[in-house]
Design an enzyme around this catalytic site. Structure first.
Site, PDB file in Angstrom:
ATOM      1  CG  HIS D  21      24.771  56.276  86.270  1.00  0.00           C
ATOM      2  ND1 HIS D  21      24.308  56.809  85.102  1.00  0.00           N
ATOM      3  CD2 HIS D  21      25.018  54.969  86.022  1.00  0.00           C
ATOM      4  CE1 HIS D  21      24.241  55.846  84.185  1.00  0.00           C
ATOM      5  NE2 HIS D  21      24.684  54.731  84.707  1.00  0.00           N
ATOM      6  CB  SER D 142      37.704  79.182 103.274  1.00  0.00           C
ATOM      7  OG  SER D 142      36.778  80.135 103.765  1.00  0.00           O
TER       8      SER D 142
END
Lengths: 309, 309, 309, 309
Positions: D21, D142
Site C-alpha cells: 500500500h 528539465s
C-alpha cells in the site's frame, strides 16, 4: 464537490512541493491541487448533464420504428408522462450510442477519481506522509503488522476505475447492432449498466468521506519542501541569471552542476550557489537570497482560486 | 451528413422489410433507416462540438501550475492569440480528462460508422442484395473469383472502429498521472491521437463516398419484403383479432400456428389465415385483406422525417 | 466439443456455399465449418490448460515475500495439501500476470464462441435460413410478431463475449501493483473473476445446447448454393481457361463480364459461358460442364477431417 | 533477463524496506524484488513461446478452405519450405484466435514491464531515492529546472503498456469474422500488429538499458528502512508476545498503541516497547532486542534464489 471546495480553501496557502515525474519540481500549495480537482469535477458534472440529457429519451415506435400500429402522438404523450423526450427516430430500440455516451462519461468520471485517489495514495507513502486517508480509532491497518495505516479506500477507488473503464468499452461494442436491433446488447447491459453506476456511486461516496476526513499534515509538507535545501529554486535562479545577462547555456551548466552535486551529497544547494564566484559576479548575496523566497512562488494562488470558484 | 440526408429523401418511400435479430420483422422504408443514421450523426456532431470546446484550452502556468515565473495575464494573452481559452487551473499540463473526452468521442463516432457499415455489409449479402457499395467498372472484387463484388469499404470502416475504440481506452488510462504530471501519457498520445484522427477522417471520407455512390436496389427490397408471403403482417393480424374481442392467448396461438407452418413449408401465410374458420369467425375476408396492406405500415414516415430534418 | 464433433461428422458432406465478405465465394460443406470450430476449440482447450497450470500456485511467504516468520517448507507443505505448486517467489501476493493470463484466456475462448454464434445468427437470417437454433414448441419468438423465430441464444453468446473481453482488459491493468502489493486489484477481481467465469460457463452451456439442437436445413443450403446459377464456379473456369493457354487478363475479362452480367440480371452464368464463342474456342461444352461439377470442390473434405479428428 | 539476473545477484543481500500500500511493511532485499521480476519474465517467455508456436502456421487451402483447386499436399510442401506448420483446417485465412493469442501475450509482457517500470519510478521519488534510472552526464532532466533527474524512460515504458494493452483488445474483436472471412480485421492488424511489436521491442530494449545502468543506492535503502526506528518489526514483536502466552488481542492493542504513537510523533518505536512494563513482563530486554534483528528477516533469501535461478 463541496468537500473538495471546503478543503481547497482550508489548505489554500499550505505550501508544499509540486512534483513532476515523482521528483520535486517547484513549490505550490495543497489548496491549488484541490482547486484543480474541483475544476475537473466541474467538467465531469457538465459531461454527466450532457449524458443525462442524451439518455432521457423514450420511444414507442413499434417493432422497427415505423409506428406501424400506433401514431407518434402516443409516443409523445407517454414520454411526456415519464419525463422523457421522444427520440426523433428509433428502430425497435433507442440507439445504443446514447447508452455508450453515458457509459464513457461514467468512465471519464471514474478516471478523475482514480487520479485523485492515486495522488492521496502517493502522499500517504511512509516517506511522504503529507496526507492520510481517515483511519478509525479502532481500525486495524493490517492484522499481521500493527504499525500499518494503509490508503485502502483510495486503492479501492483506483481499482474500480478499471472496471468502469472496461465496461465503457463493452458499451461501445454494443452500438453496432444488426438492422432494426439484435439483442446481443442486452446481456451486456444487464451487467455493465448497474455495475458501473453502483461502482461509481460507491467511489463517489467513499472518496467524499476520504476528502472530508483526510488528515493533512502541513508541517510534513513544509518539511518535505525543504528536503532538497533549496534545490527546488534552481529554476528561478536560472531565470534571474539570464535576466542579468549571463548566457543561458552558461547559467544552466553552473546551476545544474551545483544542483547535481547537492543532490548526490544531500548537501545544501543554497549554500553552494551563494558562494560560487561565477554567480556572485552577476548577483549579490541578497539578490540570491531573494531567489529562495517561497512567497514569490505562491503569489498567484488567489488569482487561480478566483478563476476556479 | 449531407450525403445521408440526400439519400434519405431519395429513398424515403422505398419499402423494405425491417429486420430484428436478422429475421424479417415488419415493413419500413430504406429512407427511414437513413433518417435514423442522420439523427445519430447529429448527436455525434454535437458531441464533437463539446469535445472541441473542452480541448480548445491552453496553459502557460509554469512547471507545477502555480505561475511561478509568469503572471496569469501572460497566459491569457497567449491563449487569446492562439484562439484558445486559458484553463482556469492546470498543473504542468492540461488535465488529460480533456483529451480522454476527445478520444472517447471519436470512438463514439466510429461506433456509429461501424453500425452503418455493418448494415450495408448485411444488405449486400448475396441473398439480400438490397444495397451495394460502389464498385468501379475496372475493379476486381477478387483476383481468384471473378464474380465477386465485396463490401470491402464497409468492412474497412467497421474494422477501424475497433482501433479507435481501443485507443479511447488507452486515453482513459492516461488521466491518472502522478502529481503535477508524469510523462507516461506522452508516448501513448503520440500514437493514439494521430491514429484515431486519421482513422476517423478516413472512415468518414470513405463512408461518405459509399453513401453517395451506393446502389440501392428498390426492386430487390420489395422482393425480399414479399419473401415470406405475408408473414410479416402477423403482428397486425394479432392486433386486429384482439381488437375484435378474441382473447390474446387464442389469437397468438392461432396466428403463430399458421406462421410457423408457413415458415417451415415456405407456404403462403396470407392464404392460410384467410381460410382459417376460427379467424374468419371474427374477421371478414376484406378485413383480413386490409391487414396485408403495406401502406398502412408506412403512413408515419413523413412525420418521422419532419421530426428529424 | 463432443457436440461439435458429432455435428461435424453428421454434416460432413452437406454441400453449402462458402461466403467471404458475406458474398458467395465457392462451395464447401457445413461439416467443414464445424471441423474448423472443433480445431479452434482444441486450441482454446490447450490455452485453458496452460492458464490453469499458471494459476494453480499458492504462496505463504509472509507480508513481503521474504518468509519473515515462516520457512519455505511450510509453504511447500500447505500448497501440496491444496494441490497447488508453491510460487518460486512471491510478494505479499501471487503476481497478477497469472490472473491476467487466465482472464485473457477466457476472453479468447469467448471470442471463438462469439464467432460461432455470429455464424449461426447469419445462417438463420430469413433470406438464408440454413441453420436455426433450437426453438421450443411452446416458445414465443416475439410477443408482438407471432411469426418470429430469433437466434436469441446466439445473440446472447455474442453479447457476453464483449463482457468477458472487457474484463480481460481490467485484469491486465491489475498487473502493475505498487511494490510488494497494493490492494487496488481486489475490488476489480471480486467483480471480473466470478463474472467472467460465470458468463463463459453459461456461454459454453448454452452454445452446447444450441449445437446439439440446431436445425440444419441441407436442402436450403443446396438451394442457396445454386442461387447464382453457376456463378460460384467462375474461379475454376478462370483456372481452366488459363491452363488451356488463354492469357489470364483475357480470361478474367471475359469471365468477369459474364459474371457481372449474370449477377445484375440474375441470369444464368453457366448458360452464358457455355455459349460464349471466345470460351468455346478453348474449351468444349463437356469440358465446361466439368467446371460446374460440385463434387470436384469437395474431394478434400475427408483429408481435412483426417487432419482435425 | 540476463540483466535482471545479474542485478538480482549483485543486490541479493541489499536490505531494504518492503512496502505494501505504499507504506513500510517488513524488511526484504532488493535482490528479492529482482528475483521476482526474473521469475515473471520466465513466465512471459514461456507464453511467448506458446504464442509463437500458435502463429507459426500457414495455409494454402483456397478461397474458403476446401482446397478447391489445390490438394493439401501443396500446402504441406509450401509450409514446410517456409518453416511453418500447415493449419489442420482453415477458411480463406488463418483463424484470428491465433493472432489474438499473440497480441494478448504481448500485452501480458507489456504489463509486467509496466509493473517493473512503475517500481523504479516509485523508488526514484525524491523522498525515496533508492534507485535511479541511468542519467547521461550531458543530459538535461528539465530545461526549466536544472536540478531535475526524472525517470522518463520508465514512464515511457509504463505508458506504452497502455497502447499494447489496447491493441490486444482490438485483436480480440478481430476473431469473430463473418463466415469464411471478411476483411474487417485487415485494417486493424496493419496498425496494431506492427505497433505492438515495435512498442514492445522498444520497451524491452529500453528497460534492459535501464536495468543495466540503474543506480542502486544501498545506503539510502538502509536509511529508509530505519526511518520508522523499528516500527517495521512490530509484526515479529506481536508474534513473539503471543508465542510467550500473551493473548493476541492484548498484544495487538499494546503494540499498535506504541506503533501509532511512534508514527504520529516520529518517535522511536523500539525505545518505547523496550520500556513498556506490560511487555517486559513477558519478554526480557535482550529478547526484545532480538526482535529487531534485521538478519532474521533475510535468512530465506538464498532459498528463494535457489528456487528461481
Amino acid at each position: 464537490m463541496d468537500a473538495v471546495r471546503e478543503r481547497a480553501f482550508r489548505h489554500k496557502d499550505a505550501a508544499m512541493i509540486g512534483r513532476t515525474h515523482g521528483v520535486h519540481a517547484e513549490p505550490m500549495t495543497f489548496g491549488l491541487k484541490l482547486a484543480l480537482w474541483h475544476a475537473e469535477l466541474q467538467r465531469q458534472l457538465a459531461r454527466l448533464d450532457c449524458a443525462r440529457a442524451t439518455i432521457a429519451h423514450g420511444k414507442l415506435s413499434g417493432a422497427v420504428g415505423a409506428f406501424s400500429h400506433l401514431p407518434p402522438e402516443v409516443e409523445e404523450a407517454v414520454c411526456a408522462k415519464l419525463g422523457l423526450l421522444p427520440a426523433p427516430v428509433s428502430s425497435q430500440i433507442l440507439q445504443r450510442d446514447r447508452h455508450a455516451e453515458v457509459m464513457t462519461t461514467l468512465a471519464l468520471v471514474a478516471a478523475s477519481l482514480e487520479k485523485f485517489a492515486t495522488e492521496i495514495r502517493a502522499l500517504q507513502r511512509t516517506e511522504l506522509r503529507e496526507v492520510e486517508e481517515p483511519f478509525g480509532s479502532g481500525q486495524k491497518g493490517s492484522s499481521a503488522m500493527p504499525h500499518k495505516r494503509n490508503p485502502v479506500g483510495c486503492e479501492q477507488v483506483a481499482g474500480l476505475a478499471r472496471l468502469v473503464r472496461a465496461n465503457a468499452l463493452a458499451s461501445l461494442e454494443n452500438v453496432a447492432l444488426w438492422h432494426e436491433r439484435d439483442i446481443s446488447h442486452s446481456s451486456v447491459e444487464r451487467v455493465i449498466v448497474p455495475d458501473s453506476f453502483l461502482a461509481l456511486d460507491h467511489m463517489l461516496a467513499r472518496f467524499t468521506r476520504i476528502v472530508k476526513g483526510m488528515t493533512v499534515d502541513e508541517a510534513r509538507m513544509r518539511k518535505n519542501l525543504d528536503l532538497g535545501r533549496g534545490l527546488v529554486f534552481s529554476g528561478r535562479l536560472l531565470l534571474e541569471l539570464t535576466a542579468r545577462g549571463m548566457r543561458r547555456e552558461d547559467a544552466y551548466r553552473v546551476v545544474q552542476g551545483h544542483a547535481m552535486e547537492a543532490w548526490k551529497s544531500e548537501g545544501d544547494f543554497r549554500e553552494r550557489v551563494t558562494h560560487d564566484p561565477e554567480l556572485r559576479a552577476v548577483m549579490s548575496e541578497s539578490e540570491i537570497a531573494d531567489v529562495f523566497r517561497l512567497d514569490r512562488y505562491l503569489t498567484h494562488v488567489d488569482a487561480i482560486f478566483a478563476r476556479v470558484f
